[in-house]
Design a protein around this motif. Structure first.
Motif, PDB file in Angstrom:
ATOM      1  N   ILE A   1      22.748 -22.231  -1.516  1.00 21.33           N
ATOM      2  CA  ILE A   1      23.295 -23.255  -0.620  1.00 21.33           C
ATOM      3  C   ILE A   1      24.619 -22.741  -0.078  1.00 21.33           C
ATOM      4  CG2 ILE A   1      24.111 -25.625  -0.417  1.00 21.33           C
ATOM      5  CD1 ILE A   1      22.260 -26.322  -2.777  1.00 21.33           C
ATOM      6  N   VAL A   2      24.718 -22.669   1.233  1.00 20.48           N
ATOM      7  CA  VAL A   2      25.948 -22.237   1.897  1.00 20.48           C
ATOM      8  C   VAL A   2      26.588 -23.448   2.562  1.00 20.48           C
ATOM      9  CG1 VAL A   2      26.930 -20.799   3.733  1.00 20.48           C
ATOM     10  CG2 VAL A   2      25.119 -19.889   2.261  1.00 20.48           C
ATOM     11  N   ILE A   3      27.842 -23.665   2.287  1.00 18.56           N
ATOM     12  CA  ILE A   3      28.598 -24.758   2.897  1.00 18.56           C
ATOM     13  C   ILE A   3      29.603 -24.146   3.866  1.00 18.56           C
ATOM     14  CG2 ILE A   3      30.177 -26.676   2.481  1.00 18.56           C
ATOM     15  CD1 ILE A   3      28.905 -26.943  -0.304  1.00 18.56           C
ATOM     16  N   ILE A   4      29.537 -24.583   5.112  1.00 22.14           N
ATOM     17  CA  ILE A   4      30.436 -24.055   6.141  1.00 22.14           C
ATOM     18  C   ILE A   4      31.617 -25.000   6.296  1.00 22.14           C
ATOM     19  CG2 ILE A   4      30.653 -23.352   8.555  1.00 22.14           C
ATOM     20  CD1 ILE A   4      27.658 -22.779   8.551  1.00 22.14           C
ATOM     21  N   GLY A   5      32.794 -24.537   5.877  1.00 21.62           N
ATOM     22  CA  GLY A   5      34.007 -25.327   5.984  1.00 21.62           C
ATOM     23  C   GLY A   5      34.530 -25.751   4.628  1.00 21.62           C
TER      24      GLY A   5
ATOM     25  N   LEU B   1      25.812 -20.919  -5.031  1.00 23.23           N
ATOM     26  CA  LEU B   1      26.605 -21.736  -4.116  1.00 23.23           C
ATOM     27  C   LEU B   1      27.708 -20.902  -3.485  1.00 23.23           C
ATOM     28  CD1 LEU B   1      27.291 -24.652  -3.074  1.00 23.23           C
ATOM     29  CD2 LEU B   1      28.742 -24.887  -5.108  1.00 23.23           C
ATOM     30  N   CYS B   2      27.900 -21.111  -2.188  1.00 26.87           N
ATOM     31  CA  CYS B   2      28.944 -20.380  -1.464  1.00 26.87           C
ATOM     32  C   CYS B   2      29.571 -21.296  -0.421  1.00 26.87           C
ATOM     33  CB  CYS B   2      28.336 -19.148  -0.794  1.00 26.87           C
ATOM     34  SG  CYS B   2      29.548 -18.122   0.059  1.00 26.87           S
ATOM     35  N   VAL B   3      30.897 -21.365  -0.412  1.00 25.52           N
ATOM     36  CA  VAL B   3      31.639 -22.108   0.599  1.00 25.52           C
ATOM     37  C   VAL B   3      32.356 -21.097   1.478  1.00 25.52           C
ATOM     38  CG1 VAL B   3      33.426 -23.833   1.054  1.00 25.52           C
ATOM     39  CG2 VAL B   3      31.981 -24.037  -0.985  1.00 25.52           C
ATOM     40  N   VAL B   4      32.020 -21.067   2.756  1.00 20.55           N
ATOM     41  CA  VAL B   4      32.639 -20.111   3.678  1.00 20.55           C
ATOM     42  C   VAL B   4      33.602 -20.843   4.599  1.00 20.55           C
ATOM     43  CG1 VAL B   4      30.777 -18.422   3.572  1.00 20.55           C
ATOM     44  CG2 VAL B   4      30.651 -20.248   5.248  1.00 20.55           C
ATOM     45  N   GLU B   5      34.788 -20.300   4.722  1.00 24.56           N
ATOM     46  CA  GLU B   5      35.857 -20.916   5.495  1.00 24.56           C
ATOM     47  C   GLU B   5      36.398 -19.908   6.498  1.00 24.56           C
ATOM     48  OE1 GLU B   5      38.713 -22.646   7.361  1.00 24.56           O
ATOM     49  OE2 GLU B   5      37.505 -23.842   5.966  1.00 24.56           O
ATOM     50  N   GLY B   6      36.455 -20.324   7.775  1.00 27.95           N
ATOM     51  CA  GLY B   6      36.885 -19.419   8.829  1.00 27.95           C
ATOM     52  C   GLY B   6      38.362 -19.096   8.802  1.00 27.95           C
ATOM     53  N   GLY B   7      39.173 -19.981   8.230  1.00 23.30           N
ATOM     54  CA  GLY B   7      40.609 -19.755   8.203  1.00 23.30           C
ATOM     55  C   GLY B   7      41.075 -19.054   6.946  1.00 23.30           C
ATOM     56  N   ASN B   8      42.399 -18.999   6.799  1.00 24.80           N
ATOM     57  CA  ASN B   8      42.989 -18.304   5.646  1.00 24.80           C
ATOM     58  C   ASN B   8      43.471 -19.256   4.570  1.00 24.80           C
ATOM     59  OD1 ASN B   8      45.205 -19.420   6.843  1.00 24.80           O
ATOM     60  ND2 ASN B   8      46.220 -17.485   7.330  1.00 24.80           N
ATOM     61  N   ARG B   9      43.033 -20.518   4.645  1.00 25.80           N
ATOM     62  CA  ARG B   9      43.413 -21.517   3.655  1.00 25.80           C
ATOM     63  C   ARG B   9      42.291 -22.543   3.526  1.00 25.80           C
ATOM     64  NH1 ARG B   9      44.516 -26.365   5.912  1.00 25.80           N
ATOM     65  NH2 ARG B   9      44.721 -26.367   8.180  1.00 25.80           N
TER      66      ARG B   9
ATOM     67  N   LEU C   1      24.564 -13.882   5.993  1.00 22.45           N
ATOM     68  CA  LEU C   1      24.274 -14.453   4.685  1.00 22.45           C
ATOM     69  C   LEU C   1      23.052 -15.351   4.833  1.00 22.45           C
ATOM     70  CD1 LEU C   1      25.271 -14.720   1.725  1.00 22.45           C
ATOM     71  CD2 LEU C   1      26.656 -16.676   2.480  1.00 22.45           C
ATOM     72  N   SER C   2      22.025 -15.095   4.039  1.00 21.85           N
ATOM     73  CA  SER C   2      20.808 -15.910   4.084  1.00 21.85           C
ATOM     74  C   SER C   2      20.918 -17.059   3.096  1.00 21.85           C
ATOM     75  CB  SER C   2      19.584 -15.050   3.756  1.00 21.85           C
ATOM     76  OG  SER C   2      19.396 -14.065   4.749  1.00 21.85           O
ATOM     77  N   ALA C   3      20.251 -18.173   3.421  1.00 23.58           N
ATOM     78  CA  ALA C   3      20.357 -19.363   2.579  1.00 23.58           C
ATOM     79  C   ALA C   3      19.087 -20.193   2.673  1.00 23.58           C
ATOM     80  CB  ALA C   3      21.566 -20.196   2.989  1.00 23.58           C
ATOM     81  N   ASP C   4      18.856 -20.969   1.631  1.00 24.84           N
ATOM     82  CA  ASP C   4      17.805 -21.982   1.684  1.00 24.84           C
ATOM     83  C   ASP C   4      18.292 -23.216   2.427  1.00 24.84           C
ATOM     84  OD1 ASP C   4      15.537 -20.945  -0.144  1.00 24.84           O
ATOM     85  OD2 ASP C   4      17.362 -20.612  -1.330  1.00 24.84           O
ATOM     86  N   HIS C   5      19.569 -23.521   2.228  1.00 24.48           N
ATOM     87  CA  HIS C   5      20.150 -24.711   2.860  1.00 24.48           C
ATOM     88  C   HIS C   5      21.580 -24.395   3.296  1.00 24.48           C
ATOM     89  CE1 HIS C   5      16.805 -26.801   0.882  1.00 24.48           C
ATOM     90  NE2 HIS C   5      17.207 -26.235  -0.253  1.00 24.48           N
ATOM     91  N   VAL C   6      21.956 -24.943   4.441  1.00 25.31           N
ATOM     92  CA  VAL C   6      23.327 -24.806   4.936  1.00 25.31           C
ATOM     93  C   VAL C   6      23.864 -26.207   5.229  1.00 25.31           C
ATOM     94  CG1 VAL C   6      24.781 -23.991   6.827  1.00 25.31           C
ATOM     95  CG2 VAL C   6      23.001 -22.501   5.902  1.00 25.31           C
ATOM     96  N   ILE C   7      25.029 -26.508   4.678  1.00 25.50           N
ATOM     97  CA  ILE C   7      25.702 -27.769   5.002  1.00 25.50           C
ATOM     98  C   ILE C   7      26.827 -27.453   5.981  1.00 25.50           C
ATOM     99  CG2 ILE C   7      26.925 -29.790   4.129  1.00 25.50           C
ATOM    100  CD1 ILE C   7      25.666 -29.344   1.421  1.00 25.50           C
ATOM    101  N   VAL C   8      26.723 -27.969   7.181  1.00 22.34           N
ATOM    102  CA  VAL C   8      27.705 -27.732   8.243  1.00 22.34           C
ATOM    103  C   VAL C   8      28.740 -28.855   8.208  1.00 22.34           C
ATOM    104  CG1 VAL C   8      28.064 -27.507  10.726  1.00 22.34           C
ATOM    105  CG2 VAL C   8      26.005 -26.538   9.669  1.00 22.34           C
ATOM    106  N   THR C   9      29.995 -28.518   7.959  1.00 26.86           N
ATOM    107  CA  THR C   9      31.046 -29.541   7.896  1.00 26.86           C
ATOM    108  C   THR C   9      32.135 -29.312   8.946  1.00 26.86           C
ATOM    109  OG1 THR C   9      32.542 -28.440   6.325  1.00 26.86           O
ATOM    110  CG2 THR C   9      30.647 -29.617   5.398  1.00 26.86           C
TER     111      THR C   9
END
Length: 522
Positions: free
Chosen positions: A8-12, A33-41, A275-283
């Protein structure tokens, strides 16, 4: 029982994303589980800072009602509500405002209070808290094309008609300026640049948590840190801006995916990795989704978030119709040698209309919709003003030097001595013989940040709460690979949009959706 450990990848890594991650980590053992964040914080539109020796909030500021608020609960449990360091609004909302008109006249409460009460009554009617409101009967077809702005102005006109026996031209001009204070407050509360774009019919769906409104002593970011603290090291990845989400609608063949064991969603990053995922949560914020659909025909060089294939038309329609505004805060530090004030007053500013001949030409247009300038707590040397819409955008483009000069000029104009009086004034002007000197400013810039492109959502004229529900619907809901893309964030909560607790609730909702899918609900 879980038969596989899905990725599961969470964007944001704002409050919605971290809440979802927190819930999934606690309830789904061994999850990838992976949380990816575009910023530096981490934190998203929650960002605590320091200015002039005080702790301030660049984004989310208030806990909007403590009863039933998960944000308040987290702040309490993490001992974050109080601090030894002074913080923004530590005294609550200052309750001793001085309402002052251009050229320095302090207005009588007998003039100010009835207009403020009028506005309060009108908004309570809009929000469904009052059953009657003047002679306005709400005529309209209820199709989402009625605006809060039109209703408020009609209420003011009816008030003038009812009170016409006691009204002259100058009094009416001042009353309109007082009414505008509350209109401009409402702009910053809702994010709508123009209240004529704020949907009247949807306003009564918005729900406020009961209880006090408070700020957090150790800063709003302490709530974010608490949510992130239970996640294993490496789950949150910073500096990973997503530029494309590749997914497989149920109309497409899934044979190749099933046979090859490939995961149905691929996330593409601006740095060229995937990054491949079964599910992506877009926040991501609504503004980022809006920019992505506007640029859907362009190449990915812009770095805007795109979906491949594009989102369904019904989803694009909801994103397009919903409102998303910009609200910015301006902190100003008073010069330590400023004389004439025991403490700086809490000023409510009454501006003349832009076409009024008697207006002060030295006051810049971008200051003329500023509702108030006040210390961030009673004895602070740091002042705060809020800006919305066009004025907030202008603020982002200006140098600190220009802001210092033009705000000082505006405040000095209001606090200067005057030579005559009006019957609507209490006969006083605030005595301050010298110019208000400001030495430093700090401003938020939410619109120009490509990770946000604004501040928060609202239901615009032509939209409805149904569009919020549509935005929140996952893609897809059936087939061998359901729930490929899920959506969370404040803009996806029908009754608590624009709030941190709404974002929190949306994160829980989408985490629970996946837990139910894998039968992991506790």
């Amino acid at each position: 029982m879980v038969v596989k450990k899905p990725r599961i990848v969470i964007i944001g890594a704002g409050i919605a994303g971290l809440t979802a991650a927190n819930r999934l980590h606690k309830s789904m053992g061994g999850i990838d589980l992976c949380v990816v964040e575009g910023g530096n914080r981490i934190g998203g539109r929650i960002k605590t800072s320091e200015f002039g020796g005080d702790r301030v909030e660049m984004g989310a500021t208030w806990i909007h009602g403590i009863c039933g608020s998960p944000v308040y609960k987290i702040a309490l449990e993490s001992n974050s509500m109080e601090s030894d360091k002074p913080w923004e609004c530590m005294d609550g909302i200052l309750d001793d405002p001085i309402t002052i008109a251009e050229h320095g006249y302090v207005l009588n409460p007998s003039l100010v209070d009835p207009v403020l009460k009028l506005f309060e009554n009108l908004m309570e009617f809009v929000q469904g808290k009052r059953k009657t409101c003047w002679n306005w009967n709400g005529n309209g077809n209820g199709n989402g094309n009625r605006s809060v702005g039109a209703f408020l102005r009609q209420g003011l006109e009816e008030y003038w008609q009812m009170e016409s026996r006691n009204r002259n031209g100058n009094r009416k001009l001042l009353e309109e300026g007082i009414f505008a204070i509350q209109e401009n407050n409402q702009r910053t509360h809702t994010g709508a640049d123009d209240l004529f774009d704020l949907n009247y019919d949807a306003e009564c769906e918005y729900t406020v948590c009961p209880g006090e409104e408070l700020t957090i002593g150790k800063g709003y970011s302490s709530v974010i840190e608490s949510l992130a603290s239970i996640l294993p090291c490496g789950v949150i990845q910073l500096g990973k801006k997503v530029c494309e989400i590749e997914w497989h609608p149920k109309s497409e063949t899934e044979v190749g995916i099933v046979e090859n064991g490939r995961k149905p969603v691929k996330v593409h990053f601006l740095d060229g990795t995937t990054l491949s995922a079964d599910h992506v949560i877009v926040t991501v914020p609504l503004g980022v989704l809006k920019a992505g659909i506007r640029d859907s025909n362009d190449s990915n060089d812009s770095g805007m978030l795109k979906f491949s294939p594009p989102l369904p038309d019904y989803k694009i329609g909801a994103i397009s119709r919903l409102g998303y505004g910009v609200v910015n805060k301006l902190f100003m530090q008073l010069s330590p040698d400023l004389s004439g004030f025991d403490r700086f007053p809490n000023l409510q500013l009454v501006f003349h209309k832009s076409d009024y001949e008697g207006r002060n030409p030295k006051i810049p247009w971008w200051m003329r919709k500023t509702a108030s300038v006040a210390p961030i707590y009673k004895k602070s040397r740091v002042l705060l003003a809020w800006f919305a819409g066009e004025e907030a955008l202008k603020l982002e483009t200006m140098s600190d030097e220009v802001i210092l000069d033009e705000v000082s000029t505006t405040l000095s104009s209001f606090l200067s001595n005057a030579s005559d009086s009006h019957e609507q004034c209490n006969g006083n002007v605030i005595k301050n013989s010298s110019k208000v000197n400001l030495v430093k400013v700090l401003k938020s810039k939410w619109a120009s940040d490509p990770l946000f492109l604004g501040s928060y959502s609202y239901v615009a004229v032509g939209s409805s709460g149904c569009d919020i529900d549509t935005l929140a619907e996952p893609l897809t809901t059936s087939g061998s690979h359901p729930l490929q893309i899920l959506f969370a964030g404040e803009a996806t909560h029908r009754t608590h949009y624009s709030t941190t607790h709404g974002a929190y609730f949306s994160g829980i909702r989408e985490a629970n959706r996946l837990l139910e899918h894998y039968q992991c609900m506790d």
